[in-house]
Design an enzyme around this catalytic site. Structure first.
Site, PDB file in Angstrom:
ATOM      1  CE1 TYR A 144     -45.861 -40.021  -1.975  1.00 48.26           C
ATOM      2  CE2 TYR A 144     -45.784 -39.034   0.218  1.00 48.26           C
ATOM      3  CZ  TYR A 144     -46.338 -39.938  -0.669  1.00 48.26           C
ATOM      4  OH  TYR A 144     -47.364 -40.756  -0.262  1.00 48.26           O
ATOM      5  CG  ASP A 239     -46.740 -30.761  -0.076  1.00 49.86           C
ATOM      6  OD1 ASP A 239     -47.056 -30.591   1.123  1.00 49.86           O
ATOM      7  OD2 ASP A 239     -46.750 -31.873  -0.634  1.00 49.86           O
ATOM      8  CE  LYS A 267     -45.091 -35.829   6.751  1.00 58.05           C
ATOM      9  NZ  LYS A 267     -44.901 -37.247   6.823  1.00 58.05           N
TER      10      LYS A 267
HETATM   11  N1  PMP Z   1     -46.736 -33.865   1.087  1.00 61.82           N
HETATM   12  C1  PMP Z   1     -45.540 -34.031   1.648  1.00 61.82           C
HETATM   13  C2  PMP Z   1     -44.468 -33.017   1.394  1.00 61.82           C
HETATM   14  C3  PMP Z   1     -45.297 -35.119   2.479  1.00 61.82           C
HETATM   15  O1  PMP Z   1     -44.095 -35.275   3.036  1.00 61.82           O
HETATM   16  C4  PMP Z   1     -46.335 -36.045   2.721  1.00 61.82           C
HETATM   17  C5  PMP Z   1     -46.131 -37.268   3.606  1.00 61.82           C
HETATM   18  N2  PMP Z   1     -44.867 -37.670   3.817  1.00 61.82           N
HETATM   19  C6  PMP Z   1     -47.562 -35.819   2.113  1.00 61.82           C
HETATM   20  C7  PMP Z   1     -47.734 -34.722   1.306  1.00 61.82           C
HETATM   21  C8  PMP Z   1     -48.702 -36.763   2.342  1.00 61.82           C
HETATM   22  O2  PMP Z   1     -49.118 -36.680   3.667  1.00 61.82           O
HETATM   23  P1  PMP Z   1     -49.918 -37.901   4.348  1.00 61.82           P
HETATM   24  O3  PMP Z   1     -48.963 -39.024   4.445  1.00 61.82           O
HETATM   25  O4  PMP Z   1     -50.360 -37.341   5.663  1.00 61.82           O
HETATM   26  O5  PMP Z   1     -51.073 -38.198   3.462  1.00 61.82           O
END
Ligand code: PMP
Length: 430
Positions: A144, A239, A267
């Site tokens: 994701y 990512d 995060k």
């Molecule tokens: N990339 C990864 C690997 C994530 O885990 C997340 C959120 N869980 C995101 C992108 C998106 O981040 P946000 O919810 O802060 O938009």
């Protein structure tokens, strides 16, 4: 356990927000029941509006590596706020956090702050396309990357699939720009790049895939991706929105010793405030506006309050032995669970890395999304309900990982482990 106030608030929230929530997983749809409305967190604990107290393994979905209400982060936020909350100008706070992050990370030279992980990924993909002049991207099933249009696509079978969107509202033409392959299959990547690398700007991967279970990849696989990307002139995007500052200060890049071309963060670097970032070599980042032609901007980017929170959290992560201690206590905790379940003959395992763990209702080593049996989620549902009754809060989906924070003491983890073991007895009695 009373949940009356949460129930009232939830029925009110449903009048205002789709599904009563500001983000879908919070709605408890996969575990059933009413989402808890949390009013307070401190250290490893959260309290709901009915005054029930829980040991928290969700940690706001990852940012709170130091636990809730960390004193230094709180003080930094209060101090920053007392000078105003947003100026729309550069600030010293950005320099401070940017310097701290870059000086202590061998894999990046320049960065741009944004306000969420989604924004970081969206910008990183645009940058990859801008730098290479190519338009397609390759992602992996089970990873994701936020709710970016072109990344909300899923794969079909083991063969390369042109993206089929998992959300309404995404034009087919966008989804077609995204190719999807299963994880843990280097040959498939090689075959695809051999045929189509002239069209592919980047491969994007969660190097620690942690959004569809914890699908830990081998170092050889990640290294293989690096080599293929170099060979075929495709950029490698890590990512690290979850793994960044979680499996080590240098994230998965440092953990595995692999140099990505672009990295995304989120995060943890916001210390619980809305922050994301993308980073790369100085050469790649020179393509970003106003230095280069790839446009990307944000009214609240580099917000001084968020930057101050980020600095307060990141500087504590640099203390000697921080990550070793986190990993050691997480391994010890997971071992209690694993030993118990093994002795009882329960079909469950606890993959872990750093301070992340996942409860997998399978004994197999799971490295790709299709290995997860959807039926096993029924067991998670029972576990989740049982744990809530006994004061342990996990994210409300069996596909989500859990997080240990620095505020989870060994004694607390032992107590939580005992509760989880008891709950497993209930799960496997059914
Ligand atoms: N990339 C990864 C690997 C994530 O885990 C997340 C959120 N869980 C995101 C992108 C998106 O981040 P946000 O919810 O802060 O938009």
């Amino acid at each position: 356990m009373e949940r009356k106030v949460s129930e009232q608030l939830y029925s009110e929230a449903k009048q205002y927000f789709p599904g009563g929530v500001s983000s879908p997983v919070r709605a408890f749809k996969s575990v059933g029941g009413t989402p808890l409305f949390i009013k307070k967190g401190d250290g490893a604990y959260v309290w709901d509006e009915d005054d029930n107290c829980f040991i928290d393994f969700c940690g706001s979905w990852g940012p709170l590596i130091l636990g809730h209400n960390n004193a230094q982060v709180r003080e930094a936020i209060i101090e920053a706020v007392s000078n105003g909350t947003s100026f729309g100008t550069p600030t010293r706070a950005e320099n401070k956090l940017g310097k701290l992050l870059l000086v202590n990370n061998r894999f990046i030279e320049k960065m741009r702050f944004v306000s969420s992980g989604t924004e970081a990924v969206m910008s990183a993909v645009r940058l990859a396309r801008g730098v290479t002049g190519k338009s397609k991207i390759l992602k992996f099933e089970g990873c994701y990357h936020g709710h970016v249009d072109s990344l909300l696509v899923k794969a079909g079978s083991g063969l390369v699939t042109f993206g089929v969107s998992t959300s309404a509202g995404i034009p087919e033409a966008f989804a077609k720009e995204t190719l999807v392959l299963p994880l843990n299959d280097l040959l498939a990547v090689e075959k695809l790049l051999d045929e189509s690398s002239h069209d592919i700007a980047c491969i994007i991967i969660e190097p620690v895939p942690a959004n569809n279970g914890l699908l830990l990849q081998t170092k050889e696989y990640l290294q293989g991706l690096r080599e293929l990307c170099t060979k075929y002139k495709v950029l490698l995007v890590f990512d690290e929105v979850i793994s960044g500052f979680r499996v080590g200060f240098e994230g998965a890049a440092g953990y595995y010793g692999i140099q990505p071309d672009i990295v995304t963060y989120g995060k943890i670097i916001g210390g619980g405030m809305p922050v994301g970032a993308y980073a790369a070599s100085a050469a790649i980042m020179s393509n970003v506006s106003p230095e280069g032609p790839v446009y990307q901007a944000g009214t609240l980017s580099g917000n001084p309050v968020a930057m101050s929170a980020g600095f307060a959290i990141a500087s504590q992560l640099l203390e000697t032995g921080f990550y070793e201690t986190m990993a050691t206590k997480t391994v010890r905790f997971v071992k209690i669970l694993q030993d118990y379940c093994h002795t009882k003959g329960y079909e469950v395992s606890f993959p872990t890395i750093g301070s992340i763990f996942w409860i997998a209702f399978s004994k197999e080593i799971i490295r790709s999304a299709e290995q997860i049996d959807p039926q096993s989620m029924a067991k998670f549902k029972i576990l989740h309900a049982e744990l809530l009754e006994h004061g342990v809060y996990l994210g409300p989906s069996g596909y989500e990982v859990s997080f240990v924070s620095a505020a989870h003491s060994d004694a607390l983890l032992e107590a939580a482990a005992a509760t989880i073991c008891n709950a497993m007895d209930v799960v496997f009695a059914v």
